[in-house]
Each structure stands twice: as C-alpha cells, then as structure tokens.
Enzyme design. Structure first.
Site, PDB file in Angstrom:
ATOM      1  N   ASP A   1      -2.465  18.470 -21.469  1.00  0.00           N
ATOM      2  CA  ASP A   1      -3.793  18.969 -21.817  1.00  0.00           C
ATOM      3  C   ASP A   1      -4.581  19.506 -20.620  1.00  0.00           C
ATOM      4  OD1 ASP A   1      -6.174  19.507 -23.067  1.00  0.00           O
ATOM      5  OD2 ASP A   1      -6.475  17.534 -23.917  1.00  0.00           O
TER       6      ASP A   1
ATOM      7  N   HIS B   1      -4.510  15.614 -30.543  1.00  0.00           N
ATOM      8  CA  HIS B   1      -5.402  14.446 -30.446  1.00  0.00           C
ATOM      9  C   HIS B   1      -5.412  13.645 -31.766  1.00  0.00           C
ATOM     10  CE1 HIS B   1      -6.547  16.170 -26.668  1.00  0.00           C
ATOM     11  NE2 HIS B   1      -7.182  17.179 -27.224  1.00  0.00           N
TER      12      HIS B   1
ATOM     13  N   ARG C   1     -17.134  19.633 -20.567  1.00  0.00           N
ATOM     14  CA  ARG C   1     -16.827  20.982 -21.035  1.00  0.00           C
ATOM     15  C   ARG C   1     -17.711  22.020 -20.337  1.00  0.00           C
ATOM     16  NH1 ARG C   1     -16.915  23.222 -27.263  1.00  0.00           N
ATOM     17  NH2 ARG C   1     -19.148  23.321 -26.862  1.00  0.00           N
TER      18      ARG C   1
ATOM     19  N   HIS D   1       1.024  20.263 -25.061  1.00  0.00           N
ATOM     20  CA  HIS D   1      -0.361  20.754 -25.021  1.00  0.00           C
ATOM     21  C   HIS D   1      -0.844  20.898 -23.586  1.00  0.00           C
ATOM     22  CE1 HIS D   1      -4.202  21.643 -26.883  1.00  0.00           C
ATOM     23  NE2 HIS D   1      -4.799  20.804 -26.046  1.00  0.00           N
TER      24      HIS D   1
ATOM     25  N   TYR E   1      -6.431  30.149 -24.425  1.00  0.00           N
ATOM     26  CA  TYR E   1      -7.625  30.798 -25.002  1.00  0.00           C
ATOM     27  C   TYR E   1      -8.442  31.606 -24.010  1.00  0.00           C
ATOM     28  CZ  TYR E   1      -9.946  26.530 -23.251  1.00  0.00           C
ATOM     29  OH  TYR E   1     -10.405  25.500 -22.457  1.00  0.00           O
TER      30      TYR E   1
ATOM     31  N   GLU F   1     -11.137  14.886 -32.035  1.00  0.00           N
ATOM     32  CA  GLU F   1     -10.958  14.288 -30.719  1.00  0.00           C
ATOM     33  C   GLU F   1     -12.149  13.411 -30.336  1.00  0.00           C
ATOM     34  OE1 GLU F   1     -10.576  17.206 -27.637  1.00  0.00           O
ATOM     35  OE2 GLU F   1     -10.091  15.723 -26.092  1.00  0.00           O
TER      36      GLU F   1
HETATM   37  C1  NGQ Z   1     -10.241  22.930 -24.503  1.00  0.00           C
HETATM   38  N1  NGQ Z   1      -9.967  20.552 -24.358  1.00  0.00           N
HETATM   39  O1  NGQ Z   1     -10.186  23.852 -25.315  1.00  0.00           O
HETATM   40  O2  NGQ Z   1      -9.892  23.063 -23.330  1.00  0.00           O
HETATM   41  C2  NGQ Z   1     -10.714  21.592 -24.998  1.00  0.00           C
HETATM   42  C3  NGQ Z   1     -12.174  21.417 -24.698  1.00  0.00           C
HETATM   43  C4  NGQ Z   1     -13.341  22.066 -26.828  1.00  0.00           C
HETATM   44  C5  NGQ Z   1      -9.842  19.392 -24.967  1.00  0.00           C
HETATM   45  N2  NGQ Z   1     -10.306  19.259 -26.177  1.00  0.00           N
HETATM   46  C6  NGQ Z   1     -13.046  22.386 -25.389  1.00  0.00           C
HETATM   47  N3  NGQ Z   1      -9.264  18.370 -24.390  1.00  0.00           N
HETATM   48  O3  NGQ Z   1     -12.638  21.265 -27.446  1.00  0.00           O
HETATM   49  O4  NGQ Z   1     -14.278  22.651 -27.345  1.00  0.00           O
HETATM   50 ZN    ZN Z   2      -6.751  20.921 -25.477  1.00  0.00          ZN
END
Ligand code: NGQ
Ligand code: ZN
Length: 455
Positions: free
Chosen positions: A321, A270, A83, A54, A122, A236
């Site tokens: 990650d 997670h 975020r 990941h 993404y 998570e």
């Molecule tokens: C991400 N990362 O997509 O990069 C996510 C954060 C979310 C982690 N979850 C964004 N570690 O989950 O909305």
């Molecule tokens: Zn992630």
C-alpha cells in the site's frame, strides 16, 4: 541456467534436492531428490514469489515524512490529515520522479520476496490537472520502472471522479486523479499500450473507492478490465462507514454487494470494518480481501476480522500500500500479530490441516495474491513463470530448520538478510539480498528526492 536447491516449497509441499530448469522465463522441469550437476546454480530454500496486491509506488518517496504530530495532541492527526500530507507530496511529483521512486519501491519489493505488484495507479495528470500528451504518461513510467527492476506488473488504472459519497464534488488536491468514464476508457487503452513492452504485464481496473466512484460509475468501468482484475478500496476507516450509512443507510460492503456483481476477479482492499454478514458475502463471492497490515497499522485503520474470515473459507492477500516499509515477511507477521493482540490468543491464522502459522499465511497469501493479480497459480511447476525467492539456509535464523519451520522462522524470527536470491521471469534480479541494479536505482532516487523535497 539450471537451478538446484537444497529444499523447495514447490506447491503446497516441500521437497529436497530440487533441480529446476527453465527457458524464456518459464519453468521446463522440476526434479526432486536429485543431486546438482556441474554448472547448476545452487541455492538454499526456494519459494514461489509472493504477490503484492496493493501498491501506490509514489508514496515510497514520503515514507517516514508523515510521522510528526500536526496539531496539539494525538487527536489532531488521523488518516485524513495523513492524506493531506500525501496530497502535498504528490503535488511536487513529475513523471521522472515517479519513475525513480517506483524503481526503488519495486527493487525493494523484489529484495523482500514480492515478485509481482498490483499497482493501484491514480496519479494520472500533470500538477495543474491537465492530462499529459499521452494520457498514460505516468503508466509508461511505472512500466519503465517494472522493466528496469524486473518485477511483474499488474497495472490497475484507477477511476476517480468524486470527492465523497453520492457523487460529491472532488477537491483541488484530487485534480491529478480525475477522469470521466469516457476519458477513463481512453486511459485504459493507453495503459495497455504502456505495458506492452513488458513480457507478462496484466491490466485490470480500479474504481478508487465508493467515495470516488458511484455504483453507476463502477458498473460502467468494470467491464473495461476485460476479464482482468477489479480492485477497490473499501471500508478502511470508520468515518467512511459512517458517511456511507448517512448517505444510503447501508454499510460499504453490504451496499457494494447490493449494487454490483462482485466475483472472484475482485480484490477488496482493506475491508477493515465489516460485520459478520458482510464477511460472509465476501467469502461466498470468492473475492480476495487485500490486507495491507503495515500500512493499516501506520494509518490507524483498525483490524480486519481475518480469523473469522478464514473460518468462512475467505481468500486473502497482502499489499504494501503506502510503502512506508516494504517487507513481505513483516506484512504477514503484522497480520498475525494484529489478530493475536485483538483476540489475546496465539497461533490464530492456522488450522489443524496446516498448524504452522507461517506456512498458512504464506500459502494463503500466495494463492490469494496470484488470483487478485490475475497471474498464474504461483507454484514452482512446469509451465509456470520462474518467479522464485531463495532463502539463505546459512542464516542463523534458519539454522536447523526444515519444512514449514523455515516459513515460521522467516516470518516471525527473521530480521534482514534471509532473502538471498530472487528470480523473476527466469532472470536473477536479486543476488546476495541486493537488487542487481540497486546502486543505479538508489542514485537516481536520491537525485529525484532532492529535487522533489527541495533539499
Ligand atoms: C490512496 N490510501 O488512494 O492512496 C489511499 C488514501 C483515500 C489508502 N487508503 C486516499 N491507504 O483513500 O482517499
Ligand atoms: Zn491504497
């Protein structure tokens, strides 16, 4: 060139005086108990390369930039405020920057002992949210970074359509991610083309989370993996569990299993907040739990009940990650230490069958990683890809060690410099601990970051 190692962890066991020949990236023969021949390249302790299940490669560029308190007191900072920082950072990234950052991240992964990465990708669109001329432009850049560094790539194009449970509208900060099921199908096709120059890339699909994809979306897009892996972030954060309960009366993992058939092709990333019955569902499905211990600690996620899951025979793997710090040994160490701190116990993730914690962690993550990345079985055996990590037996942390004690000492007592050489698909990509293209990759990364951060 034929390789010879003083010792090697070929499958589940160790052998000494191991000679490995290869051609076109694939292992031809593995001889044990044989002396080196003139011309063989010699090394210390050989291990199969580990899968990193990941990664969001671009986040390597903001490593260390989200460690300052935003408001007043620790309560003002959370996963969700992190975020926001992350969304602001990605707003400034163009394809050149993504390629430069990914190349550094992938070079560091190889230096750390990861030989294949699951890129949970993404960041599809331009800053204004419009698709690039080639909808898989960013995927092309990730593939270029993989080609540049040599890392094995399992590309997981992400489906992201909503901002919360129940198909809630997405926010401004998410516009670079958004697709419809139809535009996503085109993106997956274009992603397959993007990775076609690589010799052994794999393409799967990744519904981002139960927040960003509804069960109906997931049912539509999962078949696009065409037998490849399906990855999903799940459970998570406690807020995510609370929002899910408020929306449908079920917890995320229980709800997922109610709605969608989950099998061994799946990787649940997670899965931090799970009840015992949810753990049993995951274990029985054969899905891999992709833990990201360093990032989960960094983001204050909580602890996955890994000890209970292992007792149920569940499959696990590790991922880097957010790439805040890329280190295979440290992921495994952090995983075990979390369990020790929570359970006030020692030597948790091992068993009477394999009492060495380091070996248990390594063997588990090796098998789970290969499965979650859709790759071969991660053994040093004929017919498999030559993806190999060599530890330096001259390093003081390994003095006098043999067998599983090498893994225990690498994982728990290693600092830097234990990984000596790394071969990926038969090519030596790390020599004396450094990626062979490190200098050029770092130079380009520094230029890209200066531009992105306006420094
Ligand atoms: C991400 N990362 O997509 O990069 C996510 C954060 C979310 C982690 N979850 C964004 N570690 O989950 O909305
Ligand atoms: Zn992630």
């Amino acid at each position: 060139m034929t390789l010879w190692f003083e010792t090697a962890f070929t499958g589940g066991e160790w052998a000494d005086d191991v000679r490995i020949s290869h051609r076109d990236g694939v292992i031809l023969s593995v001889e044990t108990g044989v002396p080196p021949r003139p011309g063989d390249e010699r090394g210390g302790a050989a291990l199969p390369g580990l899968g990193n299940v990941h990664s969001h490669a671009f986040q390597r560029g903001m490593a260390g930039l989200a460690e300052t308190q935003g408001g007043s007191g620790a309560d003002s900072d959370s996963f969700w405020t992190w975020r926001e920082v992350m969304y602001r950072f990605l707003g400034a990234l163009d394809p050149d920057a993504v390629e430069a950052i990914a190349a550094l991240a992938y070079a560091e992964m190889l230096e750390a002992g990861f030989t294949r990465v699951g890129e949970f990708h993404y960041l599809h669109h331009a800053p204004d949210g419009r698709a690039y001329g080639n909808p898989a432009e960013m995927a092309c850049r990730l593939a270029a970074a993989a080609a540049d560094t040599g890392v094995g790539l399992t590309l997981l194009p992400v489906f992201y359509a909503h901002g919360g449970f129940g198909g809630a509208p997405s926010g401004e900060g998410q516009r670079r991610f958004i697709t419809t099921p139809d535009s996503f199908a085109r993106l997956v096709e274009a992603s397959r083309a993007a990775v076609s120059p690589l010799s052994d890339a794999i393409v799967g699909v990744a519904p981002h989370s139960l927040r960003a994809a509804t069960p109906e979306d997931i049912a539509r897009i999962a078949p696009l993996a065409a037998g490849g892996p399906v990855h999903l972030h799940i459970a998570e954060q406690v807020r995510e569990v609370a929002d899910c309960l408020a929306f449908c009366g079920r917890r995320p993992v229980a709800w997922l299993f109610d709605q969608v058939p989950v099998d061994a092709r799946w990787c649940l990333v997670h899965a931090t907040h799970v009840e015992p019955d949810e753990l049993r569902l995951i274990a029985a499905s054969g899905a891999v739990v992709g833990m990201c211990p360093i990032t989960e600690a960094n983001l204050g996620d909580g602890l996955f009940p890994a000890a209970a899951f292992r007792t149920m025979g569940g499959w696990f793997a590790v991922g880097s990650d957010s790439n805040v710090l890329i280190d295979a040994a440290e992921e495994l160490r952090t995983l075990e230490y979390g369990q020790r701190l929570a359970g006030r116990a020692r030597n948790v993730l091992a068993s009477s069958a394999r009492p060495s914690v380091g070996a248990s962690l390594f063997v588990g993550a090796l098998a789970g990683g290969a499965q979650a990345l859709g790759a071969g079985p991660a053994t040093l055996s004929p017919g498999e890809s030559l993806d190999l990590v060599c530890l330096d037996l001259g390093h003081p942390s390994l003095a006098g060690r043999r067998g599983d004690a090498l893994l225990d000492s690498w994982i728990f007592a290693g600092r830097t410099g234990l990984v000596d050489g790394v071969w990926r698909r038969g090519r030596k990509v790390v020599s004396e601990g450094r990626h062979v293209r490190r200098r050029a990759i770092v130079e380009r990364y520094r230029r890209a970051l200066a531009r992105v951060l306006g420094a």
